[in-house]
Design a protein around this motif. Structure first.
Motif, short mmCIF file in Angstrom:
data_model
loop_
_atom_site.label_atom_id
_atom_site.label_comp_id
_atom_site.label_asym_id
_atom_site.label_seq_id
_atom_site.Cartn_x
_atom_site.Cartn_y
_atom_site.Cartn_z
N PRO A 271 0.43 -1.15 -0.11
CA PRO A 271 -0.31 -0.75 -0.21
C PRO A 271 0.84 1.63 0.27
CG PRO A 271 -0.06 -0.88 2.09
CD PRO A 271 0.69 -1.50 1.33
N TYR A 328 -3.41 1.69 9.32
CA TYR A 328 -2.92 -0.09 9.06
C TYR A 328 -2.15 0.50 9.38
CZ TYR A 328 -0.94 -3.49 5.88
OH TYR A 328 -0.82 -4.33 5.19
N LEU A 363 -7.82 -0.69 1.89
CA LEU A 363 -6.48 0.25 1.36
C LEU A 363 -7.22 0.68 0.62
CD1 LEU A 363 -3.66 -2.88 1.47
CD2 LEU A 363 -4.13 -0.42 3.49
#
Length: 368
Positions: A271, A328, A363
C-alpha cells in the motif's frame, strides 16, 4: 441418613471446587498447553490383577510413554500424578491438575472381567447408562478405601452406594462437551488405527474425574483378564502403540481447539504511504490470531499473555482477534506484536461498520 451424607459430601465438593477456582484465577498461566497424566492405582493398590498382570505397572508404563512423546512438543507441558510405584490419594490427583490450571486431565487404567470381554473404552463423568458402567465406577472408586481418613476427605462418600456415585454429577457438566470430544478422538485412534475392539465412549461416576475442573477422561486400555489382550497390554509393543494413539488424540484435540485459519484477505501490492497513514472513521483493523470450533475465554492466559482479545462467531467457528485500530500502520505494529508472542500466522483483518471486508478494499478506501 444416606441423604445427609450426600449433602455433606456435596457441600465439601462445592468448597473444594470454589477454592480450586480461586487458585486458578490467582495463577497466571504461561504459554504452554498443560496436560496432566494420571497412572491409575500404584503402591499398595495394585489395581486389577487379571491374567496375572498388574494394572498399576501397565498404566504407569503407558503414561510415561505418552508423556515422553508429548514432551517433544515445546508448547506442551506434561505433569504426572505419579512417575513411580507409589500410592496417590484420588483427591490429590485432582488437586495436582487444578493447581497447575491444566488444560486436560487423562487417567489411564486397565480392566478385568470373569468373561471373555475385551476391548478399549474411554469414560467421561456422567450418570451410568448400564449396570456394567456402574460396576466399573464402583471398582475404580473403591481405591479410596486404601486412603487414610477417606470418609473425612470425601464427605462420607461410599463407593459401593449408587446414591453417592450419582451425586457426583450434580453441577459438573461444564466441561462435558470437551471431555466427550477428547474421548471420541482417543477411541477413534484405538479402533481405526490399532484395530482394538471398540467398547465406545461411556459415562460413569468416577470420583477421580469429579475432582478436576477441566476436560477429563478415564481410559480403560483393555482387559488384562483376556488372554490375548492381556499379553498385548503387558508387552512393550502394545504399551507403545496405545501410548502413541493417546498422544496423537491429545494433539488433534489441541489443534482442533486452537485452529489458526489461513488469511484470505492479504493483498500482494504494497500500500502507498497515504493508505498506510490514513485514519478511517468507519473502518477498523484487527489481527486474527486463531479460530476454534469451541468458545474460549478471552483471558490473557489463553492467548500467550495477550490482552485486548475479542471474539466473533462466524458460521460454526469462533474467531479471535487482537487489538483494534483505524490506521493500517498501527495494524502492522499489532501484527508484529502477535507474531512476537508466538502467533506466527496472525494476520490483519479489516471491518467496515462492523462487517468484515477484504483488506484490499479497506486500503483502497484509505487511498481515496
Amino acid at each position: 441418613m444416606q441423604t445427609n451424607k450426600i449433602l455433606v459430601f456435596l457441600s465439601l465438593i462445592v468448597v473444594f471446587v470454589s477454592s480450586s477456582f480461586t487458585k486458578i484465577q490467582d495463577y497466571q498461566k504461561g504459554d504452554k498447553f498443560i496436560v496432566v497424566l494420571d497412572a491409575g492405582h500404584g503402591g499398595r493398590d495394585p489395581g486389577t490383577m487379571g491374567g496375572g498382570y498388574k494394572e498399576k505397572d501397565i498404566a504407569l508404563k503407558v503414561v510415561l510413554s505418552i508423556g515422553k512423546e508429548l514432551e517433544k512438543n515445546p508448547d506442551i507441558e506434561v505433569i504426572y500424578t505419579r512417575k513411580k510405584d507409589v500410592f496417590v490419594d484420588l483427591y490429590k490427583r485432582g488437586q495436582i491438575a487444578n493447581k497447575a490450571n491444566a488444560d486436560l486431565f487423562i487417567s489411564v487404567h486397565c480392566n478385568s472381567h470373569n468373561s471373555q470381554a475385551h476391548g478399549a473404552e474411554t469414560f467421561v463423568l456422567g450418570t451410568h447408562r448400564s449396570q456394567t458402567n456402574l460396576e466399573i465406577a464402583k471398582k475404580e472408586n473403591s481405591v479410596i478405601l486404601y486412603e487414610q481418613d477417606y470418609e473425612k476427605n470425601y464427605g462420607g462418600f461410599d463407593p459401593n452406594s449408587p446414591e453417592s456415585v450419582l451425586s457426583l454429577m450434580l453441577g459438573q457438566e461444564e466441561y462435558l462437551d470437551q471431555s466427550i470430544e477428547l474421548a471420541g478422538l482417543i477411541q477413534n485412534k484405538f479402533t481405526r488405527e490399532l484395530k482394538r475392539n471398540d467398547r465406545k465412549v461411556k459415562q460413569a461416576g468416577f470420583i477421580v474425574l469429579h475432582q478436576t475442573v477441566m476436560p477429563s477422561v478415564l481410559i480403560e486400555l483393555g482387559f488384562l483378564s483376556h488372554k490375548k489382550e492381556g499379553a498385548y497390554l503387558n508387552s512393550k509393543k502394545g504399551q507403545q502403540e496405545m501410548a502413541l494413539a493417546i498422544k496423537d488424540a491429545i494433539l488433534k484435540y489441541k489443534n482442533n481447539l486452537y485452529l489458526n485459519v489461513d488469511n484470505q484477505f492479504y493483498v500482494q501490492d504494497t500500500p502507498n504511504s497515504q493508505a498506510v497513514e490514513a485514519v478511517l472513521s468507519d473502518v477498523t483493523f484487527k489481527i486474527q490470531i486463531a479460530a476454534s470450533s469451541k468458545s474460549i475465554e478471552t483471558k490473557p492466559y489463553n492467548f500467550k499473555g495477550l490482552n485486548n482479545i475479542s471474539k466473533v462467531k462466524e458460521n460454526k467457528l469462533y474467531r479471535y482477534f487482537y487489538g483494534e485500530t483505524s490506521t493500517y500502520s498501527t495494524a502492522k505494529n499489532l501484527e508484529a506484536e502477535v507474531k512476537q508472542a508466538g502467533f506466527k500466522t496472525g494476520f490483519i483483518v479489516a471491518f467496515k461498520n462492523g462487517k468484515k471486508i477484504s483488506l484490499s478494499e479497506a486500503l483502497k478506501l484509505a487511498a481515496n
